[in-house]
Motif scaffolding. Structure first.
Motif, short mmCIF file in Angstrom:
data_model
loop_
_atom_site.label_atom_id
_atom_site.label_comp_id
_atom_site.label_asym_id
_atom_site.label_seq_id
_atom_site.Cartn_x
_atom_site.Cartn_y
_atom_site.Cartn_z
N GLY A 122 0.78 -1.23 0.00
CA GLY A 122 0.00 0.00 0.00
C GLY A 122 0.81 1.27 0.00
O GLY A 122 0.24 2.37 -0.07
N PHE A 123 2.14 1.18 0.07
CA PHE A 123 2.97 2.39 0.16
C PHE A 123 2.89 3.20 -1.13
O PHE A 123 2.84 2.64 -2.23
N ARG A 124 2.90 4.52 -1.00
CA ARG A 124 2.85 5.42 -2.15
C ARG A 124 3.84 6.56 -1.97
O ARG A 124 3.97 7.12 -0.87
N PHE A 125 4.50 6.94 -3.05
CA PHE A 125 5.30 8.16 -3.12
C PHE A 125 4.62 9.05 -4.14
O PHE A 125 4.64 8.76 -5.34
N HIS A 126 3.99 10.12 -3.67
CA HIS A 126 3.23 11.02 -4.55
C HIS A 126 4.04 12.29 -4.78
O HIS A 126 4.28 13.07 -3.85
N HIS A 127 4.47 12.48 -6.01
CA HIS A 127 5.28 13.64 -6.38
C HIS A 127 4.38 14.69 -7.02
O HIS A 127 3.69 14.42 -8.02
N ILE A 128 4.41 15.90 -6.46
CA ILE A 128 3.53 16.99 -6.92
C ILE A 128 4.36 17.96 -7.73
O ILE A 128 5.37 18.50 -7.25
N SER A 129 3.95 18.21 -8.98
CA SER A 129 4.71 19.06 -9.88
C SER A 129 3.79 20.09 -10.52
O SER A 129 2.69 20.35 -10.05
N THR A 130 4.25 20.69 -11.60
CA THR A 130 3.61 21.84 -12.21
C THR A 130 3.41 21.64 -13.71
O THR A 130 4.14 20.88 -14.35
N ASP A 131 2.44 22.36 -14.27
CA ASP A 131 2.25 22.31 -15.72
C ASP A 131 3.33 23.09 -16.47
O ASP A 131 3.46 22.98 -17.69
N GLU A 132 4.15 23.85 -15.74
CA GLU A 132 5.18 24.64 -16.40
C GLU A 132 6.27 23.77 -17.03
O GLU A 132 7.02 24.25 -17.89
N VAL A 133 6.34 22.50 -16.64
CA VAL A 133 7.33 21.60 -17.25
C VAL A 133 7.05 21.38 -18.73
O VAL A 133 7.93 20.99 -19.49
N PHE A 134 5.82 21.64 -19.17
CA PHE A 134 5.43 21.38 -20.55
C PHE A 134 5.75 22.54 -21.49
O PHE A 134 5.57 22.42 -22.70
N GLY A 135 6.19 23.67 -20.94
CA GLY A 135 6.53 24.79 -21.80
C GLY A 135 5.38 25.73 -22.03
O GLY A 135 4.55 25.95 -21.15
N SER A 136 5.29 26.29 -23.21
CA SER A 136 4.32 27.34 -23.51
C SER A 136 3.41 26.92 -24.66
O SER A 136 3.87 26.34 -25.65
N LEU A 137 2.12 27.21 -24.52
CA LEU A 137 1.14 26.95 -25.58
C LEU A 137 0.87 28.21 -26.39
O LEU A 137 1.08 29.33 -25.90
N GLY A 138 0.36 28.01 -27.60
CA GLY A 138 -0.14 29.13 -28.37
C GLY A 138 -1.58 29.45 -27.96
O GLY A 138 -2.01 29.15 -26.85
N ASP A 139 -2.33 30.00 -28.89
CA ASP A 139 -3.70 30.42 -28.58
C ASP A 139 -4.63 29.23 -28.37
O ASP A 139 -5.69 29.38 -27.76
N THR A 140 -4.26 28.07 -28.87
CA THR A 140 -5.13 26.90 -28.75
C THR A 140 -4.35 25.72 -28.18
O THR A 140 -3.13 25.75 -28.07
N GLY A 141 -5.09 24.66 -27.84
CA GLY A 141 -4.47 23.44 -27.35
C GLY A 141 -4.42 23.39 -25.83
O GLY A 141 -4.61 24.40 -25.13
N GLN A 142 -4.16 22.19 -25.30
CA GLN A 142 -4.05 21.97 -23.86
C GLN A 142 -2.94 20.96 -23.58
O GLN A 142 -2.63 20.12 -24.43
N PHE A 143 -2.38 21.03 -22.39
CA PHE A 143 -1.40 20.04 -21.97
C PHE A 143 -2.11 18.75 -21.56
O PHE A 143 -3.05 18.78 -20.77
#
Length: 346
Positions: A122-143
């Protein structure tokens, strides 16, 4: 469940601590108490028998080993990080040491503990990160969770590196991990150097409200208490080895966000003029990503989770919290660099 929450005196970490204790989890708050941490953030649960505190730095492996051996948690939620992009531009070294080396130390301590305990299922290591790792989007699209990494600031690069380390420890050593990448958080206890509290506190002080560039950068805004709920959901029900993007489904440009906050303040604490008159456009941040947006499909379809707070609701709650908690933010405004223009050394 018994949890160790790293960074539990910070903005997001403290929201996780408060909610986890409220839901009956036993929580060990592990925090180094650096400049952005504040134990007042968890004062509401500090007297609970379910809560305990350990002051330690995730760069200190011996301290991590001791804390794990003492408390024997069933899960680790890793939120401790240097997180302010502007500070990472001026001083990237702290971000490398904490976000990369610190995560490595925590992974190794967790692996040794997990193996020593007989690799409990049952052990878990939960790592919390950010959407900034994906870089930058233009006017459309989603990560999505499969979007290639493309970090563009020292902060996001250090978080991307930590994400890669967590995945490598899962693949190489079998450590049971889950990962999450969130959009921009806001809400109560937000440290006063971030955009939303800066706007509120500058407005109340009658000072210029700084907006980078033309204010056209777009973010997906996630109310911090929604985020804490999502993190506990992933911890409890997320699939091992899987990552989950957590978004607020509330996209707004910075300038629109600032105008919303000003309008709420106009209603709640009228001044001599409209607060929006204090908006001042300033030179943009180096490498400022244009747009972030989260595709929340996996959270919705696999875990039946969606945010419950709209941007208008969350901003109203946040503004009211700052109006009601002046002693909290006054005490933090004298800390190192708070109120200064950062991120210009590039």
């Amino acid at each position: 469940m018994k949890l160790i929450v790293t960074g539990g005196a910070g903005f997001i970490g403290s929201a996780v601590v408060r909610l986890a204790v409220a839901r009956g989890h036993e929580v060990v708050n592990l925090d180094a108490l650096t400049y952005a941490a504040c134990l007042e953030n968890v004062a509401s649960v500090a007297d609970s028998p379910l809560y305990s505190f350990e002051q330690a730095d995730i760069r200190d492996r011996a301290a991590l080993d001791r804390i794990l051996a003492t408390h024997q948690p069933g899960a680790i939620m890793h939120l401790a990080a240097e997180s302010h992009v502007d500070r990472s531009i001026d001083g990237p070294g702290d971000f490398i040491e904490t976000n990369i080396t610190g995560t490595y130390n925590l992974l190794e301590a967790a692996r040794a503990y997990w193996v020593g305990q007989g690799k409990p299922e049952g052990f878990r290591f939960h790592h919390i990160s950010t959407d900034e790792v994906f870089g930058s989007l233009g006017d459309t699209g989603q990560f999505t969770e499969d979007t290639p990494y493309d970090p563009r600031s020292p902060y996001s690069a250090s978080k991307a590196a930590s994400d890669h380390l967590v995945r490598a420890w899962a693949e190489t050593y079998g450590l049971p991990v889950v990962l999450t990448n969130c959009s921009n958080n806001y809400g109560p206890y937000h440290f006063p150097e971030k955009l939303v509290p800066v706007v509120i506190l500058r407005a109340l002080a009658g000072q210029p409200i700084p907006v980078y560039g033309e204010g056209l950068n777009v973010r997906d805004w996630l109310y911090v208490e929604d985020h804490a709920d999502a993190l506990l959901t992933v911890l409890e029900r997320g699939q091992l080895g899987r990552s989950y993007n957590i978004g607020g489904e509330n996209e707004a440009s910075n300038i629109d966000l600032v105008h919303k906050i000003c309008a709420i303040l106009d209603d709640k604490r009228p001044g001599p003029g409209a607060y929006a008159d204090q908006i001042t456009f300033v030179a943009d941040r180096p490498g400022h990503d244009l747009r972030y947006a989260i595709d929340p499909t996996r959270m919705r379809e696999e875990l039946n989770w969606r945010p419950s707070v709209t941007l208008d609701q969350g901003l109203e709650r946040t503004v009211q919290w700052y109006l009601d908690n002046e002693p909290w933010w006054r005490a933090l405004q004298d800390r190192h660099g708070v109120g200064e223009r950062l991120g210009t050394k590039a």
